[in-house]
Structure formats: structure tokens, C-alpha cells
Write a protein that holds these residues in place. Structure first.
Motif, PDB file in Angstrom:
ATOM      1  N   SER A  24       0.819  -1.214   0.000  1.00 50.00           N
ATOM      2  CA  SER A  24       0.000   0.000   0.000  1.00 50.00           C
ATOM      3  C   SER A  24       0.853   1.264   0.000  1.00 50.00           C
ATOM      4  N   ALA A  25       2.134   1.144   0.383  1.00 47.49           N
ATOM      5  CA  ALA A  25       3.043   2.290   0.392  1.00 47.49           C
ATOM      6  C   ALA A  25       4.083   2.184  -0.726  1.00 47.49           C
ATOM      7  N   ARG A  26       3.810   1.347  -1.715  1.00 49.55           N
ATOM      8  CA  ARG A  26       4.747   1.095  -2.816  1.00 49.55           C
ATOM      9  C   ARG A  26       5.230   2.404  -3.439  1.00 49.55           C
ATOM     10  N   ARG A  27       6.547   2.447  -3.685  1.00 49.16           N
ATOM     11  CA  ARG A  27       7.157   3.626  -4.309  1.00 49.16           C
ATOM     12  C   ARG A  27       7.624   3.294  -5.721  1.00 49.16           C
ATOM     13  N   GLY A  28       6.741   2.726  -6.501  1.00 49.52           N
ATOM     14  CA  GLY A  28       7.075   2.409  -7.879  1.00 49.52           C
ATOM     15  C   GLY A  28       7.345   0.937  -8.092  1.00 49.52           C
ATOM     16  N   GLU A  29       7.509   0.600  -9.363  1.00 47.76           N
ATOM     17  CA  GLU A  29       7.775  -0.776  -9.767  1.00 47.76           C
ATOM     18  C   GLU A  29       9.115  -1.242  -9.183  1.00 47.76           C
ATOM     19  N   GLY A  30       9.154  -2.464  -8.684  1.00 44.80           N
ATOM     20  CA  GLY A  30      10.393  -3.009  -8.148  1.00 44.80           C
ATOM     21  C   GLY A  30      10.803  -2.432  -6.807  1.00 44.80           C
ATOM     22  N   ASP A  31       9.841  -1.957  -6.033  1.00 41.91           N
ATOM     23  CA  ASP A  31      10.130  -1.397  -4.705  1.00 41.91           C
ATOM     24  C   ASP A  31      10.780  -2.474  -3.836  1.00 41.91           C
ATOM     25  N   PRO A  32      11.989  -2.218  -3.319  1.00 31.97           N
ATOM     26  CA  PRO A  32      12.691  -3.235  -2.530  1.00 31.97           C
ATOM     27  C   PRO A  32      11.959  -3.610  -1.233  1.00 31.97           C
ATOM     28  N   THR A  33      11.184  -2.689  -0.688  1.00 34.16           N
ATOM     29  CA  THR A  33      10.433  -3.002   0.535  1.00 34.16           C
ATOM     30  C   THR A  33       9.346  -4.025   0.242  1.00 34.16           C
ATOM     31  N   VAL A  34       8.682  -3.868  -0.878  1.00 40.38           N
ATOM     32  CA  VAL A  34       7.642  -4.821  -1.271  1.00 40.38           C
ATOM     33  C   VAL A  34       8.272  -6.174  -1.590  1.00 40.38           C
ATOM     34  N   GLU A  35       9.388  -6.145  -2.281  1.00 35.47           N
ATOM     35  CA  GLU A  35      10.072  -7.393  -2.618  1.00 35.47           C
ATOM     36  C   GLU A  35      10.508  -8.140  -1.354  1.00 35.47           C
ATOM     37  N   ALA A  36      11.065  -7.433  -0.397  1.00 30.81           N
ATOM     38  CA  ALA A  36      11.489  -8.063   0.859  1.00 30.81           C
ATOM     39  C   ALA A  36      10.285  -8.640   1.601  1.00 30.81           C
ATOM     40  N   ALA A  37       9.179  -7.900   1.608  1.00 30.14           N
ATOM     41  CA  ALA A  37       7.967  -8.380   2.275  1.00 30.14           C
ATOM     42  C   ALA A  37       7.421  -9.617   1.573  1.00 30.14           C
ATOM     43  N   PHE A  38       7.503  -9.632   0.245  1.00 28.00           N
ATOM     44  CA  PHE A  38       7.063 -10.784  -0.546  1.00 28.00           C
ATOM     45  C   PHE A  38       7.818 -12.041  -0.125  1.00 28.00           C
ATOM     46  N   PHE A  39       9.139 -11.933  -0.064  1.00 30.40           N
ATOM     47  CA  PHE A  39       9.948 -13.092   0.305  1.00 30.40           C
ATOM     48  C   PHE A  39       9.760 -13.480   1.772  1.00 30.40           C
TER      49      PHE A  39
END
Length: 87
Positions: A24-39
Motif C-alpha cells: 500500500s506504500a509502494r514507491r514504484g515498480e520493483g520497490d525493494p520493501t515490497v520485494e522483501a515483504a514478498f519473500f
């Protein structure tokens, strides 16, 4: 040493909540925070699944797909498409 499935479930729930917050706080495509949360979700799920199986010989109807599996499927689709063009 086995992990209590309830503790593993709490960790999975927390990881899912963190993923929602990151998405919900994504800062664009490939956001490292989202990627880390995904894993983190994938890792927490695997721990939960293992704990559930060890404690109760039970599994969930869910599955975590690796990027490698996705790439292999795409490669197979590409090969099939090429073969159909050649025929």
C-alpha cells in the motif's frame, strides 16, 4: 527442534500484514520493501507448512512458486510456440 504451528501461523500473519503495508506504500515498480515483504511471506509460509506437517501430518492447499519454476514454465511455453511455428 520443532516449531509450534500456532507460533508459525502468527509469524505468517505478521508477514502478510507487513506485505500489505509495503504494497500500500509502494514507491514504484520493483520497490525493494515490497520485494522483501514478498519473500518474508514465502519464508514464513514454508515454516508454517513444515510446522503444521510435523505436528499434525497436515498440509495447506497453498503452494509457493519459485521464480525458477516460473522461468522454466515460460521457457517451455516458448519452446512449444516455436515448435508449432516450425510445423
Amino acid at each position: 527442534m520443532s516449531i509450534d504451528p500456532r507460533v508459525a501461523l502468527q509469524s505468517l500473519t505478521a508477514a502478510l500484514e507487513e506485505h500489505l503495508a509495503a504494497a500500500s506504500a509502494r514507491r514504484g515498480e520493483g520497490d525493494p520493501t515490497v520485494e522483501a515483504a514478498f519473500f518474508a511471506v514465502a519464508d514464513a509460509f514454508e515454516v508454517y507448512e513444515d510446522a503444521l506437517y510435523e505436528a499434525f501430518s497436515e498440509v495447506t492447499p497453498l503452494q509457493v512458486f519459485d521464480d525458477d519454476e516460473e522461468e522454466e514454465e515460460e521457457d517451455e511455453d516458448d519452446i512449444e510456440a516455436l515448435e508449432s511455428v516450425e510445423d
